[in-house]
Design an enzyme around this catalytic site. Structure first.
Site: not given
Ligand code: NAD
Length: 444
Positions: A86, A152, A263, A326
């Site tokens: 997102t 996380l 995030c 980080k």
């Molecule tokens: N990174 C963190 O530490 C963390 C912690 C808590 C919450 N979040 C939340 O989790 C969510 C994901 O974050 P992230 O850091 O993993 O993002 P990211 O960009 O690393 O991962 C998202 C993944 O989803 C894939 N994707 C997108 N649309 C897709 C679909 N239709 N089908 C299959 N795969 C698809 C993308 O190719 C990408 O690899 C966000 O909303 C973020 O705010 C992240």
């Protein structure tokens, strides 16, 4: 249980691996073919402690597999986690909800039997109601939606997924609650993790409120660092002394260059924007102040480097230690370290960047910088050393200050993460600058 994890990035890949570790049969769906291929080969597409071990254990047995085919996941699983990204929208205000809406919109018509869809992505308050409408319109009856935000910490993603502080589930009915209890049963059975069952809107607010509070705490102590610089005080002592009060606490109270990553910056911005839309004006003012302090941190770090070099920044060779946003991750999204390197370069300095895990990502995204393959190479002949990411090997390795002091042209350290003990470094001959603290110089 048979489960799917849709979106296998920094959240989804560790989540899929951890679910397999808990004993579930897991299929990860990832749109990016190269990420998908790396995961299916049993390796993580980025550095995250413990991830390679879990992938190496569970992919070869077939308990965990990865695919680009959503239909395969829809047929296989009874519970689908949504873990897609997102990012901020193009105007930098709210979230771009495209990935979430696409993922749920594509999954819905493929769901031909009752199951549970569990949202983990961080979303705008009000998203669950929107996704419930999509599922009601396009999926068979009996598909429940739960919002199960993720807390996380990157760098500890595997550990935090297997040993969370709490599990929050925003549910609309008893069946959905049962599904969440079943998927997390091995964790809940330990008896030390609270399952907080609430309505979906409350679950959405809990996640945004948690990130906003963390950001507020970071900006608060950074604002105090600014006060200490002006008052000639030591912010480290201030943080220690006020944190002893249990109502305040020490966690998250380390002054430095401010928060970054994939995030906090986007989540605070998107929450503030949404709060503006619903009319929570005082909360908006609070979050805007938090963002303002955070924006000023790179400026403060630039000023510290300028002070170190007595204004002679142009042409200075800078050993620049760290590129990741980080320690513990190879993630460089919104990295304050790289933002500082950019600013110093714009002033004519020559930062030579080294990072133990994020070099490849930094090289790809910022080809304009010079990079070193080793710490020694980065330090060689430096006029000033900037500790920009708090990797333990930069601050804690025994003997590093003395060995490093022999390599640099001048033993001047700017520690923008406030991690080194200046005593160790001054004994080894360094002068140490930290944000909001007096300069420490070697004894004559
Ligand atoms: N990174 C963190 O530490 C963390 C912690 C808590 C919450 N979040 C939340 O989790 C969510 C994901 O974050 P992230 O850091 O993993 O993002 P990211 O960009 O690393 O991962 C998202 C993944 O989803 C894939 N994707 C997108 N649309 C897709 C679909 N239709 N089908 C299959 N795969 C698809 C993308 O190719 C990408 O690899 C966000 O909303 C973020 O705010 C992240």
């Amino acid at each position: 249980m048979r489960i799917s994890v849709i979106g296998c990035g920094h959240l989804g890949a560790p989540h899929a691996a951890a679910m397999a570790e808990l004993g579930h049969e897991v299929i990860g769906v990832e749109l990016d073919p190269s990420t998908c291929k790396t995961l299916q080969s049993g390796r993580g597409p980025f550095y995250e402690r413990g991830l390679d071990e879990l992938l190496g254990a569970h992919v070869p047995t077939g308990r965990l597999r990865f695919t680009g085919d959503l239909r395969e996941a829809a047929e296989f699983a009874d519970l689908h986690f949504i873990a897609v990204g997102t990012p901020l929208s193009a105007d930098g205000q709210g979230y771009d909800m495209g990935q979430v809406v696409d993922a749920v919109g594509s999954l819905a018509p493929l769901l031909t039997r009752p199951c549970t869809v569990v949202g983990k992505s961080t979303v705008t308050v009000g998203t669950v109601a929107r996704l419930e409408r999509i599922l009601a319109e396009h999926a068979v009856e009996g598909v429940d939606l739960v919002w199960n935000p993720e807390f996380l910490r990157e760098g500890h993603a595997v550990e935090d997924t297997l040993y969370p502080d709490r599990i929050v589930a925003g549910v609309s009915g008893a069946e959905a609650q049962k599904a969440i209890e079943a998927v997390y049963a091995p964790i809940l059975a330990r008896g030390d993790v609270e399952l907080i069952v609430t309505d979906p809107a409350t679950a959405e607010v809990i996640k945004s409120a948690a990130n906003s509070f963390l950001a507020t705490k970071i900006s608060f102590i950074n604002a105090m660092a600014e006060v200490c610089t002006l008052a000639g005080a030591d912010v480290r002592s201030v943080a220690h002394a006020i944190g002893i009060d249990h109502r305040i606490g020490h966690a998250g109270m380390r002054p430095g260059i401010g928060y970054g990553g994939g995030c906090l910056p986007k989540d605070v911005r998107a929450f503030a924007h949404r709060l503006g839309e619903i009319g929570a004006t005082r909360a908006v003012a609070l979050l805007e102040a938090v963002e303002g302090v955070n924006r000023g941190r790179v400026e403060a770090a630039v000023a510290l480097v300028e002070e170190t070099l007595e204004g002679r920044v142009a042409g200075a060779r800078i050993a620049f230690l760290g590129a990741a946003f980080k320690a513990g991750t190879s993630d460089i999204r919104n990295s304050p370290a790289l933002e500082l390197a950019d600013r110093l370069r714009a002033l004519g300095a020559q930062p030579v960047v080294y990072d133990p895990e994020a070099l490849e990502n930094a090289r790809r995204a910022h080809p304009e910088h010079s990079y070193a393959d080793t710490l020694d190479e980065a330090l060689a002949g430096a006029d000033v050393t900037v500790l920009a990411t708090e990797w333990p090997q930069f601050s804690k390795e025994p003997g590093l200050p003395a060995a490093a002091a022999r390599a640099v042209a001048a033993p001047r350290l700017v520690d923008i993460r406030t991690v080194v003990d200046p005593v160790d470094w001054t004994v080894a001959g360094w002068s140490v600058w930290q944000l909001g603290r007096p300069v420490r110089r070697p004894q004559a």
